[in-house]
Motif scaffolding. Structure first.
Motif, mmCIF file in Angstrom:
data_model
loop_
_atom_site.group_PDB
_atom_site.id
_atom_site.type_symbol
_atom_site.label_atom_id
_atom_site.label_comp_id
_atom_site.label_asym_id
_atom_site.label_seq_id
_atom_site.Cartn_x
_atom_site.Cartn_y
_atom_site.Cartn_z
ATOM 1 N N ASN A 1 0.827 -1.212 0.000
ATOM 2 C CA ASN A 1 0.000 0.000 0.000
ATOM 3 C C ASN A 1 0.858 1.258 0.000
ATOM 4 N N ARG A 2 1.940 1.250 0.754
ATOM 5 C CA ARG A 2 2.810 2.432 0.801
ATOM 6 C C ARG A 2 3.532 2.641 -0.536
ATOM 7 N N LEU A 3 3.860 1.555 -1.211
ATOM 8 C CA LEU A 3 4.524 1.684 -2.506
ATOM 9 C C LEU A 3 3.590 2.269 -3.562
ATOM 10 N N PHE A 4 2.315 1.893 -3.510
ATOM 11 C CA PHE A 4 1.359 2.335 -4.522
ATOM 12 C C PHE A 4 0.499 3.512 -4.057
ATOM 13 N N GLY A 5 0.691 3.976 -2.822
ATOM 14 C CA GLY A 5 -0.102 5.100 -2.324
ATOM 15 C C GLY A 5 -1.558 4.745 -2.098
ATOM 16 N N THR A 6 -1.811 3.547 -1.564
ATOM 17 C CA THR A 6 -3.179 3.089 -1.332
ATOM 18 C C THR A 6 -3.409 2.785 0.145
ATOM 19 N N SER A 7 -4.655 2.534 0.479
ATOM 20 C CA SER A 7 -5.032 2.126 1.831
ATOM 21 C C SER A 7 -6.104 1.057 1.735
ATOM 22 N N LYS A 8 -6.148 0.193 2.746
ATOM 23 C CA LYS A 8 -7.157 -0.855 2.801
ATOM 24 C C LYS A 8 -8.218 -0.480 3.833
ATOM 25 N N LEU A 9 -9.476 -0.516 3.407
ATOM 26 C CA LEU A 9 -10.595 -0.319 4.319
ATOM 27 C C LEU A 9 -11.046 -1.687 4.827
ATOM 28 N N GLN A 10 -10.971 -1.887 6.131
ATOM 29 C CA GLN A 10 -11.398 -3.138 6.749
ATOM 30 C C GLN A 10 -12.750 -2.894 7.417
ATOM 31 N N ILE A 11 -13.806 -3.453 6.832
ATOM 32 C CA ILE A 11 -15.168 -3.208 7.288
ATOM 33 C C ILE A 11 -15.616 -4.382 8.152
ATOM 34 N N ASN A 12 -16.015 -4.066 9.384
ATOM 35 C CA ASN A 12 -16.457 -5.083 10.339
ATOM 36 C C ASN A 12 -17.945 -4.928 10.610
ATOM 37 N N ILE A 13 -18.635 -6.061 10.643
ATOM 38 C CA ILE A 13 -20.060 -6.100 10.926
ATOM 39 C C ILE A 13 -20.266 -6.615 12.349
ATOM 40 N N ASN A 14 -21.437 -6.280 12.951
ATOM 41 C CA ASN A 14 -21.754 -6.750 14.300
ATOM 42 C C ASN A 14 -22.000 -8.250 14.303
ATOM 43 N N SER A 15 -20.959 -9.025 14.267
ATOM 44 C CA SER A 15 -21.079 -10.473 14.329
ATOM 45 C C SER A 15 -19.835 -11.043 14.979
ATOM 46 N N GLY A 16 -19.956 -12.275 15.445
ATOM 47 C CA GLY A 16 -18.826 -12.877 16.140
ATOM 48 C C GLY A 16 -17.626 -13.091 15.252
ATOM 49 N N SER A 17 -17.868 -13.489 14.000
ATOM 50 C CA SER A 17 -16.744 -13.782 13.116
ATOM 51 C C SER A 17 -15.975 -12.546 12.716
ATOM 52 N N SER A 18 -16.695 -11.307 12.646
ATOM 53 C CA SER A 18 -16.024 -10.097 12.237
ATOM 54 C C SER A 18 -15.140 -9.492 13.295
ATOM 55 N N ALA A 19 -15.111 -10.173 14.550
ATOM 56 C CA ALA A 19 -14.252 -9.666 15.601
ATOM 57 C C ALA A 19 -12.788 -9.822 15.251
ATOM 58 N N THR A 20 -12.435 -10.905 14.529
ATOM 59 C CA THR A 20 -11.051 -11.141 14.142
ATOM 60 C C THR A 20 -10.833 -11.040 12.638
ATOM 61 N N VAL A 21 -11.871 -11.320 11.864
ATOM 62 C CA VAL A 21 -11.763 -11.295 10.405
ATOM 63 C C VAL A 21 -12.732 -10.260 9.854
ATOM 64 N N PRO A 22 -12.242 -9.235 9.133
ATOM 65 C CA PRO A 22 -13.151 -8.230 8.572
ATOM 66 C C PRO A 22 -14.126 -8.859 7.592
ATOM 67 N N GLU A 23 -15.313 -8.293 7.526
ATOM 68 C CA GLU A 23 -16.316 -8.791 6.592
ATOM 69 C C GLU A 23 -15.923 -8.472 5.156
ATOM 70 N N ALA A 24 -15.231 -7.365 4.963
ATOM 71 C CA ALA A 24 -14.770 -6.986 3.621
ATOM 72 C C ALA A 24 -13.504 -6.155 3.754
ATOM 73 N N VAL A 25 -12.560 -6.363 2.823
ATOM 74 C CA VAL A 25 -11.321 -5.576 2.753
ATOM 75 C C VAL A 25 -11.259 -4.964 1.366
ATOM 76 N N LEU A 26 -11.333 -3.630 1.291
ATOM 77 C CA LEU A 26 -11.376 -2.915 0.021
ATOM 78 C C LEU A 26 -10.190 -1.982 -0.079
ATOM 79 N N THR A 27 -9.486 -2.021 -1.201
ATOM 80 C CA THR A 27 -8.279 -1.220 -1.405
ATOM 81 C C THR A 27 -8.560 -0.090 -2.395
ATOM 82 N N PHE A 28 -8.253 1.155 -1.978
ATOM 83 C CA PHE A 28 -8.438 2.325 -2.836
ATOM 84 C C PHE A 28 -7.237 3.252 -2.654
ATOM 85 N N ARG A 29 -7.176 4.303 -3.483
ATOM 86 C CA ARG A 29 -6.160 5.335 -3.267
ATOM 87 C C ARG A 29 -6.313 5.880 -1.854
ATOM 88 N N GLU A 30 -5.205 6.345 -1.313
ATOM 89 C CA GLU A 30 -5.202 6.764 0.090
ATOM 90 C C GLU A 30 -6.240 7.847 0.361
#
Length: 216
Positions: free
Chosen positions: A104-133
């Motif tokens: 991400n630092r090499l390409f100038g991007t950031s990852k959005l880690q979206i968590n939902i109110n559920s037990g599994s999203s406590a450790t694993v994000p529901e979605a990981v989306l990469t966009f420009r910073e």
């Protein structure tokens, strides 16, 4: 929605192409180490073909994965052989974190880690989306703002009705059976010992009193 704006409602966007490199990097490094280990043309050719196939596969995954930011939800959809569709309502989003790794630092991007109110999203994000910073920061602010807009606040003039009711008997039963078996057995032993000591002390006292009365 007032304030920060995301993409146009219903617009279909993709993650930043750097996800192709990020998803392939670990395998590429492993293949490079194998090539250095064997140092044969045949093996190197096979491994190089494997790397090309992996890059093409990840490119197809990226090309056919679409994100849509709607008025009430985020939809992540992948139209490949193994189809996938995730619907993330703003009202159920617990947190949106920003993560930046080496790629991400090499390409100038950031990852959005979206968590939902559920037990599994406590450790694993529901979605990981990469966009420009800059785009990732704007999207994070907009998602959190829309999440707040969808929250239903209770009326302060009306007393809140309790969803839980219990009686004194329920409290006693809960106190007896909510502890572990070991604690229950240990407590029972001490209770029995206390009752035995109380009975013995009472018997000794009555006996002593009767003896003193007979002497008088």
């Amino acid at each position: 929605m007032q304030g920060t704006e995301m993409t146009a409602p219903g617009e279909r966007v993709r993650c930043h192409p750097s996800v192709i490199v990020e998803n392939s990097l670990s395998v590429v490094v492993l293949v490079a180490l194998l090539v250095m280990r064997f140092e044969t043309t045949a093996v190197a050719g096979v491994l190089a073909a494997a790397v090309v196939a992996l890059l093409l596969f990840n490119y197809r995954q990226w090309k056919l994965t679409i994100i849509r930011f709607g008025e009430t939800e985020i939809v992540v959809e992948r139209d490949t052989l193994f189809k996938m569709k995730k619907t993330l309502p703003y009202a159920k989003i617990a947190s949106v974190n920003v993560n930046r790794g080496i790629v991400n630092r090499l390409f100038g991007t950031s990852k959005l880690q979206i968590n939902i109110n559920s037990g599994s999203s406590a450790t694993v994000p529901e979605a990981v989306l990469t966009f420009r910073e800059d785009m990732a920061d704007e999207l994070r602010s907009a998602i959190l703002e829309r999440r707040c807009d969808r929250e239903v606040l209770p009326d302060e003039d009306e007393p809140a009705e309790s969803l839980v009711s219990f009686s004194p008997a329920d409290v006693i039963v809960h106190g007896l059976f909510s502890v572990s078996t070991y604690q229950t057995l240990l407590g029972s032993v001490f209770l029995a010992y206390s009752i035995f000591e109380l009975y013995t002390s009472a018997g000794t006292g009555f006996g002593g009193t009767a003896e003193r009365s007979s002497r008088c």
